[in-house]
Scaffold this motif. Sequence first.
Motif, PDB file in Angstrom:
ATOM      1  N   ILE A 131       0.846  -1.192   0.000  1.00  0.00           N
ATOM      2  CA  ILE A 131       0.000   0.000   0.000  1.00  0.00           C
ATOM      3  C   ILE A 131       0.886   1.248   0.000  1.00  0.00           C
ATOM      4  CG2 ILE A 131      -1.696   1.321   1.336  1.00  0.00           C
ATOM      5  CD1 ILE A 131      -2.738  -1.365   2.381  1.00  0.00           C
ATOM      6  N   ARG A 132       0.555   2.210  -0.852  1.00  0.00           N
ATOM      7  CA  ARG A 132       1.278   3.481  -1.009  1.00  0.00           C
ATOM      8  C   ARG A 132       2.707   3.280  -1.489  1.00  0.00           C
ATOM      9  NH1 ARG A 132       0.713   7.694   3.476  1.00  0.00           N
ATOM     10  NH2 ARG A 132       1.113   8.996   1.682  1.00  0.00           N
ATOM     11  N   ARG A 133       2.939   2.230  -2.250  1.00  0.00           N
ATOM     12  CA  ARG A 133       4.237   1.983  -2.874  1.00  0.00           C
ATOM     13  C   ARG A 133       4.093   2.187  -4.377  1.00  0.00           C
ATOM     14  NH1 ARG A 133       7.769   2.036   1.286  1.00  0.00           N
ATOM     15  NH2 ARG A 133       7.037   0.668   2.929  1.00  0.00           N
ATOM     16  N   PRO A 134       5.189   2.479  -5.068  1.00  0.00           N
ATOM     17  CA  PRO A 134       5.122   2.615  -6.520  1.00  0.00           C
ATOM     18  C   PRO A 134       4.645   1.320  -7.185  1.00  0.00           C
ATOM     19  CG  PRO A 134       7.189   3.492  -5.693  1.00  0.00           C
ATOM     20  CD  PRO A 134       6.513   2.816  -4.538  1.00  0.00           C
ATOM     21  N   ALA A 135       4.011   1.463  -8.327  1.00  0.00           N
ATOM     22  CA  ALA A 135       3.444   0.309  -9.040  1.00  0.00           C
ATOM     23  C   ALA A 135       4.509  -0.730  -9.380  1.00  0.00           C
ATOM     24  CB  ALA A 135       2.740   0.785 -10.304  1.00  0.00           C
ATOM     25  N   ILE A 136       5.715  -0.305  -9.698  1.00  0.00           N
ATOM     26  CA  ILE A 136       6.767  -1.262 -10.054  1.00  0.00           C
ATOM     27  C   ILE A 136       7.105  -2.166  -8.873  1.00  0.00           C
ATOM     28  CG2 ILE A 136       8.663   0.344  -9.545  1.00  0.00           C
ATOM     29  CD1 ILE A 136       8.609  -2.196 -12.423  1.00  0.00           C
ATOM     30  N   ARG A 157       4.948  -3.022  -6.464  1.00  0.00           N
ATOM     31  CA  ARG A 157       3.811  -3.937  -6.326  1.00  0.00           C
ATOM     32  C   ARG A 157       3.904  -5.060  -7.348  1.00  0.00           C
ATOM     33  NH1 ARG A 157      -0.555  -0.085  -7.224  1.00  0.00           N
ATOM     34  NH2 ARG A 157       0.763   1.654  -6.710  1.00  0.00           N
ATOM     35  N   ARG A 158       4.278  -4.719  -8.585  1.00  0.00           N
ATOM     36  CA  ARG A 158       4.410  -5.738  -9.629  1.00  0.00           C
ATOM     37  C   ARG A 158       5.555  -6.704  -9.328  1.00  0.00           C
ATOM     38  NH1 ARG A 158       3.169  -1.260 -13.153  1.00  0.00           N
ATOM     39  NH2 ARG A 158       5.381  -1.053 -13.617  1.00  0.00           N
ATOM     40  N   THR A 159       6.623  -6.210  -8.705  1.00  0.00           N
ATOM     41  CA  THR A 159       7.733  -7.078  -8.333  1.00  0.00           C
ATOM     42  C   THR A 159       7.294  -8.090  -7.279  1.00  0.00           C
ATOM     43  OG1 THR A 159       9.312  -5.315  -8.835  1.00  0.00           O
ATOM     44  CG2 THR A 159      10.110  -7.137  -7.486  1.00  0.00           C
ATOM     45  N   LEU A 160       6.508  -7.637  -6.308  1.00  0.00           N
ATOM     46  CA  LEU A 160       5.964  -8.565  -5.299  1.00  0.00           C
ATOM     47  C   LEU A 160       5.118  -9.645  -5.952  1.00  0.00           C
ATOM     48  CD1 LEU A 160       4.788  -6.444  -2.238  1.00  0.00           C
ATOM     49  CD2 LEU A 160       6.441  -8.289  -2.246  1.00  0.00           C
ATOM     50  N   LEU A 215      10.363  -4.656   1.690  1.00  0.00           N
ATOM     51  CA  LEU A 215       9.097  -5.371   1.646  1.00  0.00           C
ATOM     52  C   LEU A 215       9.249  -6.881   1.851  1.00  0.00           C
ATOM     53  CD1 LEU A 215       7.358  -3.604  -1.388  1.00  0.00           C
ATOM     54  CD2 LEU A 215       7.064  -3.140   1.049  1.00  0.00           C
ATOM     55  N   VAL A 216      10.433  -7.419   1.605  1.00  0.00           N
ATOM     56  CA  VAL A 216      10.649  -8.864   1.727  1.00  0.00           C
ATOM     57  C   VAL A 216      11.933  -9.152   2.498  1.00  0.00           C
ATOM     58  CG1 VAL A 216       9.444  -9.411  -0.432  1.00  0.00           C
ATOM     59  CG2 VAL A 216      11.888  -9.055  -0.453  1.00  0.00           C
TER      60      VAL A 216
END
Length: 62
Positions: free
Chosen positions: A14-19, A21-24, A54-55
């Motif tokens: 949440i509130r992270r750049p789209a790239i 989120r796509r990497t996750l 994030l990881v």
Amino acid sequence: MAKTIVVKQIGSPIRRPAIQRRTLIGLGLNKMHKTRELEDTPSIRGMVAKIPHLVEIVEERG
């Protein structure tokens, strides 16, 4: 047997750049505290390095 790593999601997208989120999603993670066992390749290591906040790598096998 191929080397593998266990990756755990520790941060919210949440509130992270789209790239990020796509990497996750590319790692197969989308919910907090979910873990995945992935093959230990340079591409997977690069994806983990892009989102270290994030990881985390829980375990290295093989």
